[in-house]
Write an enzyme that holds these catalytic residues in place. Structure first.
Site, PDB file in Angstrom:
ATOM      1  N   LYS A  67      -2.110  -3.485   4.494  1.00 35.10           N
ATOM      2  CA  LYS A  67      -2.684  -4.668   3.856  1.00 35.10           C
ATOM      3  C   LYS A  67      -2.993  -5.792   4.843  1.00 35.10           C
ATOM      4  O   LYS A  67      -3.063  -6.972   4.479  1.00 35.10           O
ATOM      5  CB  LYS A  67      -1.792  -5.183   2.722  1.00 35.10           C
ATOM      6  CG  LYS A  67      -1.468  -4.129   1.661  1.00 35.10           C
ATOM      7  CD  LYS A  67      -2.664  -3.300   1.241  1.00 35.10           C
ATOM      8  CE  LYS A  67      -3.786  -4.108   0.626  1.00 35.10           C
ATOM      9  NZ  LYS A  67      -5.041  -3.294   0.443  1.00 35.10           N
ATOM     10  N   CYS A  68      -3.237  -5.406   6.090  1.00 35.27           N
ATOM     11  CA  CYS A  68      -3.678  -6.388   7.088  1.00 35.27           C
ATOM     12  C   CYS A  68      -5.175  -6.245   7.372  1.00 35.27           C
ATOM     13  O   CYS A  68      -5.683  -6.859   8.313  1.00 35.27           O
ATOM     14  CB  CYS A  68      -2.887  -6.237   8.383  1.00 35.27           C
ATOM     15  SG  CYS A  68      -1.181  -6.822   8.275  1.00 35.27           S
ATOM     16  N   ASN A  71      -9.026  -1.083   5.928  1.00 35.48           N
ATOM     17  CA  ASN A  71     -10.281  -0.549   5.391  1.00 35.48           C
ATOM     18  C   ASN A  71     -11.484  -1.392   5.814  1.00 35.48           C
ATOM     19  O   ASN A  71     -12.562  -0.860   6.098  1.00 35.48           O
ATOM     20  CB  ASN A  71     -10.208  -0.448   3.868  1.00 35.48           C
ATOM     21  CG  ASN A  71      -9.336   0.706   3.416  1.00 35.48           C
ATOM     22  OD1 ASN A  71      -9.712   1.864   3.521  1.00 35.48           O
ATOM     23  ND2 ASN A  71      -8.141   0.380   2.933  1.00 35.48           N
ATOM     24  N   HIS A 125      -0.919   3.339  10.345  1.00 34.77           N
ATOM     25  CA  HIS A 125      -0.030   2.236   9.957  1.00 34.77           C
ATOM     26  C   HIS A 125       1.302   2.328  10.712  1.00 34.77           C
ATOM     27  O   HIS A 125       2.179   1.481  10.522  1.00 34.77           O
ATOM     28  CB  HIS A 125       0.285   2.310   8.455  1.00 34.77           C
ATOM     29  CG  HIS A 125      -0.863   1.978   7.552  1.00 34.77           C
ATOM     30  ND1 HIS A 125      -1.824   1.042   7.864  1.00 34.77           N
ATOM     31  CD2 HIS A 125      -1.190   2.446   6.313  1.00 34.77           C
ATOM     32  CE1 HIS A 125      -2.695   0.960   6.866  1.00 34.77           C
ATOM     33  NE2 HIS A 125      -2.333   1.800   5.917  1.00 34.77           N
ATOM     34  N   SER A 155      -0.606  -9.368  -0.760  1.00 34.93           N
ATOM     35  CA  SER A 155      -1.602  -8.309  -0.887  1.00 34.93           C
ATOM     36  C   SER A 155      -0.929  -6.946  -1.090  1.00 34.93           C
ATOM     37  O   SER A 155      -1.379  -6.134  -1.901  1.00 34.93           O
ATOM     38  CB  SER A 155      -2.483  -8.272   0.367  1.00 34.93           C
ATOM     39  OG  SER A 155      -3.486  -7.292   0.250  1.00 34.93           O
ATOM     40  N   PHE A 246     -16.828  -9.029   4.005  1.00 32.12           N
ATOM     41  CA  PHE A 246     -15.852  -8.574   3.007  1.00 32.12           C
ATOM     42  C   PHE A 246     -16.433  -8.594   1.594  1.00 32.12           C
ATOM     43  O   PHE A 246     -16.222  -7.678   0.802  1.00 32.12           O
ATOM     44  CB  PHE A 246     -14.585  -9.433   3.060  1.00 32.12           C
ATOM     45  CG  PHE A 246     -13.452  -8.838   2.262  1.00 32.12           C
ATOM     46  CD1 PHE A 246     -12.526  -8.003   2.865  1.00 32.12           C
ATOM     47  CD2 PHE A 246     -13.314  -9.093   0.904  1.00 32.12           C
ATOM     48  CE1 PHE A 246     -11.490  -7.430   2.130  1.00 32.12           C
ATOM     49  CE2 PHE A 246     -12.289  -8.530   0.161  1.00 32.12           C
ATOM     50  CZ  PHE A 246     -11.376  -7.698   0.785  1.00 32.12           C
ATOM     51  N   MET A 249     -18.740  -5.640   1.184  1.00 32.58           N
ATOM     52  CA  MET A 249     -17.980  -4.395   1.082  1.00 32.58           C
ATOM     53  C   MET A 249     -17.259  -4.297  -0.263  1.00 32.58           C
ATOM     54  O   MET A 249     -17.145  -3.222  -0.837  1.00 32.58           O
ATOM     55  CB  MET A 249     -16.984  -4.289   2.232  1.00 32.58           C
ATOM     56  CG  MET A 249     -17.651  -4.045   3.574  1.00 32.58           C
ATOM     57  SD  MET A 249     -16.457  -3.803   4.884  1.00 32.58           S
ATOM     58  CE  MET A 249     -15.692  -2.292   4.364  1.00 32.58           C
ATOM     59  N   ARG A 266      -9.467  -6.259  -2.843  1.00 37.17           N
ATOM     60  CA  ARG A 266      -9.092  -7.082  -3.992  1.00 37.17           C
ATOM     61  C   ARG A 266      -9.644  -8.498  -3.860  1.00 37.17           C
ATOM     62  O   ARG A 266     -10.501  -8.912  -4.620  1.00 37.17           O
ATOM     63  CB  ARG A 266      -7.563  -7.105  -4.146  1.00 37.17           C
ATOM     64  CG  ARG A 266      -7.066  -7.732  -5.446  1.00 37.17           C
ATOM     65  CD  ARG A 266      -5.557  -7.757  -5.500  1.00 37.17           C
ATOM     66  NE  ARG A 266      -4.973  -8.592  -4.481  1.00 37.17           N
ATOM     67  CZ  ARG A 266      -4.706  -9.900  -4.631  1.00 37.17           C
ATOM     68  NH1 ARG A 266      -4.979 -10.507  -5.764  1.00 37.17           N
ATOM     69  NH2 ARG A 266      -4.179 -10.596  -3.651  1.00 37.17           N
ATOM     70  N   LYS A 267      -9.145  -9.265  -2.903  1.00 37.02           N
ATOM     71  CA  LYS A 267      -9.606 -10.646  -2.723  1.00 37.02           C
ATOM     72  C   LYS A 267     -10.094 -10.899  -1.302  1.00 37.02           C
ATOM     73  O   LYS A 267     -11.125 -11.497  -1.088  1.00 37.02           O
ATOM     74  CB  LYS A 267      -8.471 -11.639  -3.037  1.00 37.02           C
ATOM     75  CG  LYS A 267      -8.285 -11.956  -4.501  1.00 37.02           C
ATOM     76  CD  LYS A 267      -7.303 -13.125  -4.626  1.00 37.02           C
ATOM     77  CE  LYS A 267      -7.136 -13.572  -6.077  1.00 37.02           C
ATOM     78  NZ  LYS A 267      -6.175 -14.708  -6.163  1.00 37.02           N
TER      79      LYS A 267
END
Length: 310
Positions: A67-68, A71, A125, A155, A246, A249, A266-267
Site C-alpha cells: 500500500k505504498c 500498482n 513486498h 490504505s 493516478f 489509472m 482507492r483514493k
C-alpha cells in the site's frame, strides 16, 4: 478493449475470490519464517524457491511495502519501458513485462521467467533480507517506493476490509494494533524501512516516495527513468506521465483489474490518515517514527513532519 493479459488477470482474480468464500478467515494467511503471507496468492514452495531466483543485471525491480503505491509505480515503469520500445521499433507484447510480485504464484513461475526477454519488470513486498541474493550479486537496479506510515496504515486497513483474498478486521483499532506490531502480511513497515535505510546509498538503489510522485509526477518520471537507464525526451515524459496519472489509472482500473480495480486504486491521496487516527494513535506512531527512523537518511526522505503532523 481489455487485452488478453488483463482478461487473464481478471479471470484468475475471480477464481481466487470464489475459493476465498469457502475458506475460514484464518486460512487466508500462512506464516513462513515468522512472517505472514496471503495463502491464495503465495505458498511455502514459492517462497522457498524465491531464494534461487536468477536475476539479470538489466532487470528492473520495484521494492515496495504493501500500500505504498506498487500498482501505480509498476505501471509507470512499464510505461517508461514501453514508450522506448515502441519508438525504437522493438515493441514487445505487454505481458512480457508484466510479472508483478516475485512471491506471488506457484514455484513454476520462476522457470517461466527465465524465458522472458529483457528487460524484465517485476516487484516484491519482501524485506531486504528476503530478496533473492542474485539480485544483489547482479547489482540489479532497484527502485524502493515508500509512503508515509500513517497513510500506509489507513490504505492497508481499507485494502484488507475490501479485498476478498484477505481476512477483515473487526475495527480500525484492531488493525492498527496488528500494523504496529507487524502482524500483517509482509510484516512491519518500520522493519522494512530500517533495512532499506542501510542500503539507501548502494549504487543500484534509488528511493522515491509516494508523496514526491504526487507532488510532481513529471519530475518523478524523469528521476525513475534516469535511474533505470532510460533517456526520455519531453514528449515521452509527458506521455508516460499522462498514462500514469493516478486519477487516469483509477478511472481505467475496471478495465485493467476488473472488480479489484476499485480496491487497488482507492483514493491515492495524501493525508487520509486524519480520517481514522485517534490523537493517541497519532502520538504513538510519532514516537515509533522517532525511535526508528528520525535522523536517518530514509527518514528525511519521508518528510514525516510535513505529512504526518497536524
Amino acid at each position: 478493449m481489455a487485452s488478453a493479459e488483463q482478461i487473464s488477470f481478471q479471470d484468475r482474480a475471480r477464481s481466487l475470490a470464489e475459493r476465498a468464500q469457502s475458506m475460514a478467515p484464518e486460512e487466508l494467511l500462512f506464516r513462513y519464517r515468522g512472517q505472514l503471507y496471503p495463502s491464495l496468492l503465495s505458498s511455502e514452495q514459492t517462497l522457498a524457491r524465491l531464494g534461487t531466483f536468477q536475476a539479470r543485471t538489466d532487470d528492473l525491480l520495484l521494492s515496495v511495502y504493501p500500500k505504498c503505491g506498487f500498482n501505480w509505480v509498476f505501471q509507470l515503469v512499464k510505461n517508461i519501458v514501453n514508450v522506448n520500445e515502441k519508438e525504437s521499433g522493438e515493441e514487445k507484447h505487454e505481458s512480457k513485462t508484466h510479472f508483478p510480485l516475485l512471491e506471488f504464484g506457484g514455484p513454476e513461475k520462476f522457470e517461466e521467467m527465465k524465458k522472458l526477454p529483457s528487460p524484465r519488470v517485476y516487484g516484491t513486498h519482501e524485506h531486504y533480507e528476503n530478496i533473492p541474493k542474485s539480485i544483489i550479486e547482479q547489482k540489479t537496479k532497484i527502485l524502493v517506493v515508500l509512503r508515509n506510515p500513517k497513510d500506509t496504515a489507513v490504505s492497508y486497513f481499507h485494502f484488507c476490509q475490501n479485498n476478498p483474498l484477505l481476512p477483515t478486521f473487526p475495527s480500525w483499532d484492531e488493525f492498527y494494533k496488528k500494523y504496529m506490531t507487524g502482524e500483517v502480511p509482509w510484516g512491519s513497515y518500520f522493519d522494512h524501512a530500517l533495512l532499506w535505510n542501510k542500503h539507501i546509498d548502494d549504487e543500484n538503489v534509488m528511493v522515491i516516495t509516494f508523496e514526491e510522485l504526487k507532488e510532481n509526477l513529471i519530475e518523478g518520471v524523469k528521476k525513475v527513468a534516469k535511474h533505470f537507464g532510460y533517456s526520455l525526451n519531453e514528449e515521452q515524459v509527458q506521455k508516460v506521465s499522462s498514462k500514469a496519472d493516478f486519477k487516469v489509472m483509477s478511472e481505467n482500473s475496471q478495465k485493467t483489474h476488473g472488480n479489484l480495480g476499485k480496491i487497488f486504486f482507492r483514493k491515492g491521496v495524501v493525508g487520509d490518515w486524519k480520517n481514522l487516527f485517534t490523537d493517541k494513535q497519532s502520538e504513538e506512531m510519532d514516537a515509533k517514527f522517532e525511535e526508528c527512523l528520525a535522523g536517518t537518511k530514509l527518514g528525511a526522505e519521508l518528510k514525516y513532519n510535513i505529512y504526518c503532523k497536524d
